[in-house]
Write a protein that holds these residues in place. Structure first.
Motif, PDB file in Angstrom:
ATOM      1  N   ARG A   1      -0.338  -5.094   9.547  1.00  0.00           N
ATOM      2  CA  ARG A   1      -1.461  -4.154   9.523  1.00  0.00           C
ATOM      3  C   ARG A   1      -1.086  -2.851  10.228  1.00  0.00           C
ATOM      4  NH1 ARG A   1      -5.224  -1.729   7.954  1.00  0.00           N
ATOM      5  NH2 ARG A   1      -7.061  -1.188   9.154  1.00  0.00           N
TER       6      ARG A   1
ATOM      7  N   THR B   1      -1.104  -3.590   2.932  1.00  0.00           N
ATOM      8  CA  THR B   1      -2.391  -3.029   3.352  1.00  0.00           C
ATOM      9  C   THR B   1      -2.842  -2.028   2.290  1.00  0.00           C
ATOM     10  OG1 THR B   1      -1.101  -1.482   4.675  1.00  0.00           O
ATOM     11  CG2 THR B   1      -2.099  -3.337   5.823  1.00  0.00           C
TER      12      THR B   1
ATOM     13  N   TRP C   1      -6.794  -5.428   2.643  1.00  0.00           N
ATOM     14  CA  TRP C   1      -5.581  -6.025   2.104  1.00  0.00           C
ATOM     15  C   TRP C   1      -5.573  -5.998   0.595  1.00  0.00           C
ATOM     16  CZ3 TRP C   1      -1.961  -7.135   5.611  1.00  0.00           C
ATOM     17  CH2 TRP C   1      -2.376  -7.258   6.941  1.00  0.00           C
TER      18      TRP C   1
END
Lengths: 325, 506
Positions: free
Chosen positions: A86, A260, A119
Motif C-alpha cells: 500500500r 493499489t 485495491w
C-alpha cells in the motif's frame, strides 16, 4: 536503515540473477524499465501461495522485462505485507499476492487505513476449493453422515480449521449459518497441525485445500467429504460438492495479484497481459502440472468481479455472526 | 530392486557435483548461522528457486548443507558473543558464552561441534531406519499431550535456576505474557497491543531473542568499555597498540579427549531428547535444546557448574538442537506433515521438484530419497572437517577486543533481524528488547526462562485451549492421557528429588 535496505536488495539481486539464468530478457521493450518487480506474499515461505507465485516469478521475466522476486512478509498476521504494498511507490513494481484473508476479511475486521476500493486485481491465479476431510476409519464418511450426526449430537463433532475467520474456517461458519448444525471449532496453527490432529484421532474433521490432501485421498489414507465450490475440484474428482449434496454453501478461496488503485491503468494492463502470457507458456504449464498448483488465470476484469463478489459475501457472513456492524 | 536403487543413489549422492553443492551449502550455512538473526531456514527460503535449475540431488544437497551448517553456525555466535545466531542455539549461549568469558572459547566451540555432529548423525539414522514407527508415536501427541510436554519443559527450566527459583518462574511467566501479545488463537481478536496495530501479529521470535540476549549484552559491554576508556584517557593511550587479540593464549584452550568424554552423558541426553522432540510436529529445536539442557543438569555430576561455562551444558544444548535436524523430517516423510519451518521448506522444495511429500515419496522417487539419506549422513562429516579448519579462526574472532567487535556484531544483529522478516517493526522490537534485557541483567534476573516461556507459550496456549475445546471445558480432560500423566509425574518427581538433594547438600 535505508542504506541497509539497499544493500540487502543488491545482494538478493546478485544472488537471484546468478541463480536464475533465465532466458533472454526483453527489458528494452518493457515499459516497466529494468527495476525488479516484487511479488509480496503475506504468509511465510513454503506454502501454497509461495509456490504458486514462484511459478510466475520463474516464467514471467521473459514476457514482462524485469526480474521478479517473491518476498515473504508474514508480520502482523500478514498486514505488514499489505501495508508495505500500500505504501510503495504506485508504479506497478510492488504487487501483493494474497488470498481473501489479509485483504477482504482484514479490511472488515482489522483497524486498517485502507478500504476494499483501494485495491485492484491484476489477475487471478486460481480458485481453491476448501475441502472437509477425515480419516478413513472415522464413523463420519460422507456429508450426510456428518449432517445426521451433528443434528442428533449438536456441539460434539470437533472440527480443525487453521486460524479463526480464515479461508478454511469461514466456509464452516457459512455452512452452520445455512443448516443450523453446530460443531466444536478447534483452531490450529495451519494445515499441517490440522492434519496431524485428524490422523492422530484427536479431532473428528478438518478443512484444507485439495492440493495438500489429494495424494492421501487417492491412496485411501484420508477421506474427503465435500468441497465448498460450485464445481468439483480437479484434484479430487470423486469428492462431491456441498451443493450437489443439497447444501447450497459455496465459498471458494482465490489467490489474486493486487495493485493499489493509484497504479496507472496501462501499467496494470501491461502486467496482466505479460503475466497471462507467461502462465500460458509451455514452461509455466509444465511447472504448474508438476507442483499441482491448479493455475487457471483470470484477467483483471473477471478477477475484479470475483473480488467484488467476495467482498460482498464475506461482508454478509461477518455481519451475520456479529463480527461487524 | 533395493540394491539397484541403492547403487543409483550412491552414484547420485557421491557425484562430484552433489558433493560440491553440499560443501558450499555447509560453508554458507555456518556463516549465515553465525550471524545473529540469520538462520539456515531463511537461506533455504531465499535459495528455494535453485530447485528449478539444479538436479534434484544437487538441490537437496545444497539445502541440506545450508540447514546443517546453519544449525551448527548458530552456536558459534552463541559462544563467541553470547548472541544466539539462531533460535535453536539460545540454550547454547547460557554456558557457551560463560566458557568464552573464562577464556576457553575453543573448548566450548569444539564441544559444540562434536556434540552437534553426534546428535545430528544419530537423528539422521533414526530418520532413515525408524521414520514410520516414530511418526506413529508422534501422531499420538494431541493437544493434551503437547500441553503436558510444554508444561514439563517450563517447570524443568524455571525451577532449575538454582537459588532463584522465584526469579526463574517469574521470568518464565513474563516470557509467556510477552508471547500473548497479538492475536488470540481461538477468538481471533487482538489483545495486549495497547492499540498499536503493528503488534497485531505479536512479537516475532528473532528480534526478541537477539534483543534480550545480544543487544542487552552489547549495550552493557559498550557502557563498560566507555567507563574503562574514560579512566584510561588520563593514563595515556599508548597501550592501544598492544595487540588486537589481548592476552588470549590459544595453546591453553584445546579440548582434551578427557574433557570431551566427560560431556558424553550430556551429549547422549541431548541426542535422545532432540531426536524425540524433533519428531513431534511443531515442537522445534529451541525447545529440544532447553529440555536437553535442563535434563543434563539434573543428571550431571557437577550441576553447580551449569550456567558458569560448563562444557556439559554446551554439549547437551547443541546435541539437543542438532538432533532435531533429521527427525524433524519424519512427519514429512511419513505423512506429508511439515513439523517445523525447515520441514515446510523441504516440503516446498519437494513439491517444486514435482515430488509429493508423504509415504509415497520413497517409493516414487527411491533413488533421490536414498541419495538424500546418504547426503544427510555424509554432510555431517563435511561439516566436521570444514568446521575443524574454521573453528580456530572463529575462536580468535571471539577474542578480538570488544570495541572493535561490538559495533560489527551490533550492525549484523540489526541487519539480520530486518532480513529475517523484512520488517522494520522487528528492528524496533529488537532495540526495545535490548534495553529491557539490560534492566533484567542489571537486577540479575535469569534470561533463559524468559526466552523459554516466550518460545513455548504460543504452542502451550494453543494446545491448552484446543484440549479444553475438545474436552468440552473439563479441566480433568488434561489428565485423560497416559503420556500426559507420565510427563507431569516425571516433572514432579524430578523437582522433588532435586529439592531434597539440594537440602541434603546444605
Amino acid at each position: 536503515m535505508f542504506l541497509s535496505k539497499l544493500k540487502l536488495k543488491a545482494t538478493a539481486a546478485t544472488a537471484a540473477a546468478a541463480m536464475m539464468a533465465i532466458a533472454p530478457t526483453l527489458g528494452a521493450a518493457s515499459p516497466l524499465g529494468s527495476d525488479p518487480l516484487r511479488l509480496v506474499i503475506p504468509f511465510g515461505p513454503g506454502g501454497g501461495s509461495d509456490i504458486t507465485a514462484r511459478v510466475l516469478s520463474a516464467t514471467a521475466p521473459e514476457f514482462c522485462g524485469p526480474r521478479i522476486d517473491v518476498v515473504s512478509m508474514s508480520g502482523a498476521a500478514g498486514l505488514e505485507a499489505v501495508n508495505f504494498v500500500r505504501n510503495a511507490e504506485p508504479n506497478g513494481h510492488t504487487l501483493l499476492v494474497s488470498d481473501y484473508g489479509p485483504i477482504v476479511t482484514s479490511g472488515y475486521i482489522d483497524d486498517v487505513d485502507w478500504s476494499h476500493d483501494d485495491w485492484q486485481p491484476v489477475m487471478n491465479f486460481t480458485e481453491w476449493q476448501p475441502t472437509v476431510y477425515t480419516r478413513p476409519d472415522h464413523h463420519i464418511q460422507t456429508i450426510d453422515d456428518w449432517m445426521a450426526y451433528a443434528e442428533e449430537n449438536p456441539d460434539t463433532v470437533t472440527f480443525g480449521h487453521a486460524s479463526p475467520l480464515g479461508i478454511v474456517h469461514l466456509p464452516l461458519i457459512l455452512l452452520e449459518e445455512t443448516t443450523g448444525i453446530q460443531n466444536v471449532h478447534v483452531p490450529t496453527s495451519g494445515g499441517g497441525e490440522t492434519r496431524s490432529l485428524v490422523m492422530g484421532g484427536h479431532i473428528d474433521l478438518g478443512m484444507t485445500l485439495p492440493a495438500s490432501i489429494a495424494p492421501e485421498v487417492a491412496s485411501g489414507e484420508l477421506t474427503a467429504l465435500g468441497v465448498f465450490s460450485e464445481e468439483r475440484a480437479s484434484q479430487l474428482p470423486d469428492t462431491p460438492t456441498f451443493r450437489e449434496s443439497g447444501y447450497d454453501v459455496v465459498l471458494p478461496a482465490w489467490l489474486m495479484i493486487f495493485a493499489t488503485t493509484d497504479v496507472p491503468a496501462e501499467t496494470v494492463e501491461f502486467l496482466q497481459d505479460c503475466f497471462m502470457e507467461a502462465l500460458e507458456s509451455p514452461t509455466a504449464q509444465a511447472m504448474n502440472d508438476r507442483v499441482n498448483a491448479g493455475i487457471e488465470p483470470l484477467n483483471s476484469e473477471d478477477a475484479t468481479t470475483l473480488y467484488q463478489n467476495t467482498v460482498a459475501s464475506i461482508g454478509n457472513i461477518l455481519r451475520d455472526i456479529g463480527e461487524i456492524e | 530392486m533395493f540394491l539397484d536403487a541403492f547403487a543409483d543413489a550412491l552414484l547420485l549422492a557421491f557425484s562430484p557435483e552433489v558433493i560440491f553443492f553440499v560443501a558450499i551449502g555447509i560453508a554458507m550455512g555456518i556463516t549465515l548461522g553465525a550471524i545473529p538473526g540469520l538462520s539456515g531456514d531463511m537461506a533455504i527460503a531465499i535459495l528455494l528457486p535453485v530447485v528449478f535449475v539444479l538436479e534434484p540431488a544437487a538441490a537437496l544437497g545444497l539445502l541440506t548443507g545450508i540447514y546443517k551448517g546453519g544449525m551448527f553456525g548458530g552456536s558459534i555466535s552463541a559462544i563467541s558473543f553470547g548472541v544466539p545466531g539462531t533460535p535453536g542455539s539460545a540454550a547454547t549461549a547460557i554456558d557457551g558464552y560463560q566458557a568464552k568469558l573464562n577464556g576457553t572459547p575453543n573448548k566450548a566451540l569444539n564441544t559444540a561441534l562434536y556434540s552437534s555432529v553426534i546428535g545430528d548423525s544419530t537423528s539422521d539414522l533414526v530418520l532413515i531406519f525408524l521414520a514410520l514407527p516414530l511418526a506413529i508415536v508422534a501422531l499420538t501427541f494431541g493437544p493434551v499431550e503437547f500441553f503436558a510436554l510444554y508444561a514439563f519443559s517450563l517447570l524443568l527450566i524455571s525451577a532449575l535456576t538454582k537459588g532463584k527459583v522465584a526469579k526463574g518462574v517469574a521470568m518464565a511467566a513474563l516470557g509467556i505474557l510477552l508471547a500473548m501479545i497479538g492475536r488470540d488463537p481461538v477468538g481471533g481478536s487482538v489483545r495486549l497491543t495497547f492499540g498499536i496495530p503493528e503488534l497485531a501479529g505479536g512479537l516475532a521470535l528473532i528480534p526478541v531473542l537477539v534483543g534480550i540476549f545480544a543487544v542487552s549484552e552489547l549495550i552493557i559491554q559498550l557502557g563498560r568499555a566507555w567507563l574503562e576508556r574514560a579512566q584510561r584517557i588520563t593514563a595515556e593511550t599508548e597501550k592501544r597498540a598492544e595487540s588486537l587479540l589481548g592476552d588470549y593464549d590459544p595453546a591453553k584452550d584445546k579440548l582434551t579427549f578427557a574433557e570431551f568424554r566427560a560431556t558424553w552423558k550430556a551429549t547422549s541426553i541431548g541426542t535422545t531428547m532432540g531426536t524425540l522432540v524433533g519428531a513431534l510436529p511443531g515442537a522445534g529445536s529451541s525447545l529440544a535444546a532447553f529440555i536437553s539442557y535442563g535434563l543434563a543438569q539434573r543428571f550431571s555430576r557437577k550441576p553447580d557448574e551449569f550456567g558458569k561455562g560448563s562444557l556439559e551444558g554446551v554439549a547437551a544444548a547443541e546435541a539437543g538442537n542438532s538432533a532435531t535436524s533429521g527427525s524433524t523430517l519424519i512427519p514429512l516423510f511419513a505423512f506429508g506433515i511439515p513439523g517445523s519451518a525447515t520441514a515446510a521448506l523441504f516440503g516446498a522444495a519437494f513439491i517444486l521438484m514435482g515430488m509429493t511429500p508423504g509415504p509415497r515419496l520413497i517409493y516414487d522417487h527411491t533413488d533421490v530419497i536414498y541419495a538424500l539419506f546418504l547426503i544427510l549422513i555424509y554432510a555431517n562429516l563435511i561439516n566436521l572437517v570444514l568446521s575443524h579448519f574454521l573453528l580456530p579462526l572463529y575462536s580468535k574472532i571471539a577474542m578480538i577486543q570488544s570495541r572493535i567487535l561490538l559495533p560489527i556484531v551490533c550492525v549484523l544483529a540489526i541487519l539480520g533481524t530486518f532480513a529475517a522478516g523484512n520488517s522494520v517493526i522487528d528492528v524496533y522490537v529488537l532495540l526495545f528488547a535490548g534495553l529491557f534485557g539490560v534492566v533484567l541483567r542489571l537486577y540479575s534476573f535469569p534470561l533463559a526462562p524468559l526466552i523459554l516461556g516466550f518460545i513455548v507459550a504460543p504452542g502451550a496456549e494453543r494446545a491448552l485451549r484446543q484440549a479444553l475445546l475438545i474436552g468440552r471445558g473439563e479441566w480433568t480432560s488434561l489428565l485423560s492421557s497416559p503420556i500426559a500423566i507420565g510427563l507431569y509425574a516425571t516433572a514432579a518427581i524430578m523437582i522433588i528429588t532435586f529439592t531434597f538433594i539440594l537440602r541434603e547438600r546444605k
